[in-house]
Design a protein around this motif. Structure first.
Motif, mmCIF file in Angstrom:
data_model
loop_
_atom_site.group_PDB
_atom_site.id
_atom_site.type_symbol
_atom_site.label_atom_id
_atom_site.label_comp_id
_atom_site.label_asym_id
_atom_site.label_seq_id
_atom_site.Cartn_x
_atom_site.Cartn_y
_atom_site.Cartn_z
ATOM 1 N N GLU A 119 -10.636 -6.539 -1.667
ATOM 2 C CA GLU A 119 -11.881 -6.797 -1.064
ATOM 3 C C GLU A 119 -12.814 -7.848 -2.057
ATOM 4 N N PRO A 120 -12.734 -7.631 -3.313
ATOM 5 C CA PRO A 120 -13.271 -8.918 -4.302
ATOM 6 C C PRO A 120 -12.592 -10.033 -4.223
ATOM 7 N N ARG A 123 -13.942 -11.554 -0.964
ATOM 8 C CA ARG A 123 -15.250 -12.053 -0.936
ATOM 9 C C ARG A 123 -15.480 -13.303 -1.779
ATOM 10 N N VAL A 132 -7.023 -2.014 0.059
ATOM 11 C CA VAL A 132 -8.149 -2.937 0.487
ATOM 12 C C VAL A 132 -9.187 -2.900 -0.632
ATOM 13 N N GLU A 133 -9.562 -1.853 -1.308
ATOM 14 C CA GLU A 133 -10.366 -1.858 -2.436
ATOM 15 C C GLU A 133 -10.103 -2.802 -3.604
ATOM 16 N N HIS A 134 -8.808 -3.132 -3.682
ATOM 17 C CA HIS A 134 -8.551 -4.186 -4.812
ATOM 18 C C HIS A 134 -8.476 -5.686 -3.915
ATOM 19 N N ARG A 160 0.983 4.091 -3.051
ATOM 20 C CA ARG A 160 0.566 5.298 -2.658
ATOM 21 C C ARG A 160 1.777 6.382 -3.233
ATOM 22 N N ASP A 180 -4.167 8.218 -4.241
ATOM 23 C CA ASP A 180 -5.561 7.649 -4.086
ATOM 24 C C ASP A 180 -5.377 6.191 -4.117
ATOM 25 N N PHE A 181 -4.354 5.649 -4.186
ATOM 26 C CA PHE A 181 -4.288 3.897 -4.159
ATOM 27 C C PHE A 181 -4.768 3.533 -2.763
ATOM 28 N N HIS A 182 -5.731 2.675 -2.600
ATOM 29 C CA HIS A 182 -6.215 1.835 -1.501
ATOM 30 C C HIS A 182 -6.132 0.379 -1.750
ATOM 31 N N GLU A 224 0.859 -1.189 0.048
ATOM 32 C CA GLU A 224 -0.019 -0.074 -0.014
ATOM 33 C C GLU A 224 1.041 1.274 0.039
#
Length: 179
Positions: free
Chosen positions: A47-48, A51, A43-45, A34, A39-41, A30
């Motif tokens: 999460e899918p 799941r 967790v957004e990448h 950044r 704006d790189f996070h 991370e």
């Protein structure tokens, strides 16, 4: 990630080493991301992917397969229990029951206990020599040898022996702590 790390620290949670390394790698990725994109996070990448992995792991088919395997293993063990108990009882009736005990740890505990008791004994002897020598050295009068009171000389010898015992015990403790 920072909130997770704060919770772990706040509650003194000890994570397994592999999980700690994974979090460290994620935090490093991370930070690196950044540097190139503020704006790189990560967790957004992730999460899918998480799941999907959780859906696969806890899918009803997977749970049913794990359940069937657990039941089959339990039945296998449960089926052998009566046979094993019967064999154990037969051997007990014949006086052939055998129990194996690993006493290596007990032996080392016994050695430590012996060393401790030896030190306590030497300590008590040293203390009694100091007290006895003090009493004997204060006695006035009595026989003299070359102008030195014999009881005083015996008291002084007791002090010397007590000092040497103390040095020996302290050296033994120091040597063991260095090993």
């Amino acid at each position: 990630m920072r909130r997770f790390a704060a919770i772990v620290r706040q509650h003194s949670i000890v994570l397994p080493a592999d999980l700690t390394l994974m979090f460290k790698a994620l935090i490093t990725m991370e930070g690196l991301g950044r540097q190139y994109d503020p704006d790189f996070h990560i967790v957004e990448h992730l999460e899918p992917l998480l799941r999907r992995a959780l859906r696969e792991r806890y899918h009803p088919d997977q749970l049913a397969r794990h359940g069937r395997n657990a039941v089959a293993e339990f039945l296998s063990v449960a089926g052998s229990v009566p046979r094993d108990m019967a064999r154990l009882l037969r051997e007990a009736r014949r006086g052939k029951t055998r129990i194996d005990i690993d006493v290596r740890r007990l032996d080392s505990f016994g050695k430590q206990l012996d060393q401790t008791l030896d030190r306590v004994t030497v300590g008590i002897m040293t203390a009694s020599l100091v007290v006895g020598s003090s009493i004997v050295m204060t006695v006035t009068g009595g026989p003299t040898l070359f102008g030195i009171p014999v009881l005083g000389a015996i008291g002084f010898a007791g002090y010397v022996v007590a000092f040497l015992n103390s040095v020996r015990v302290i050296y033994g403790i120091w040597r063991e702590t260095r090993q």
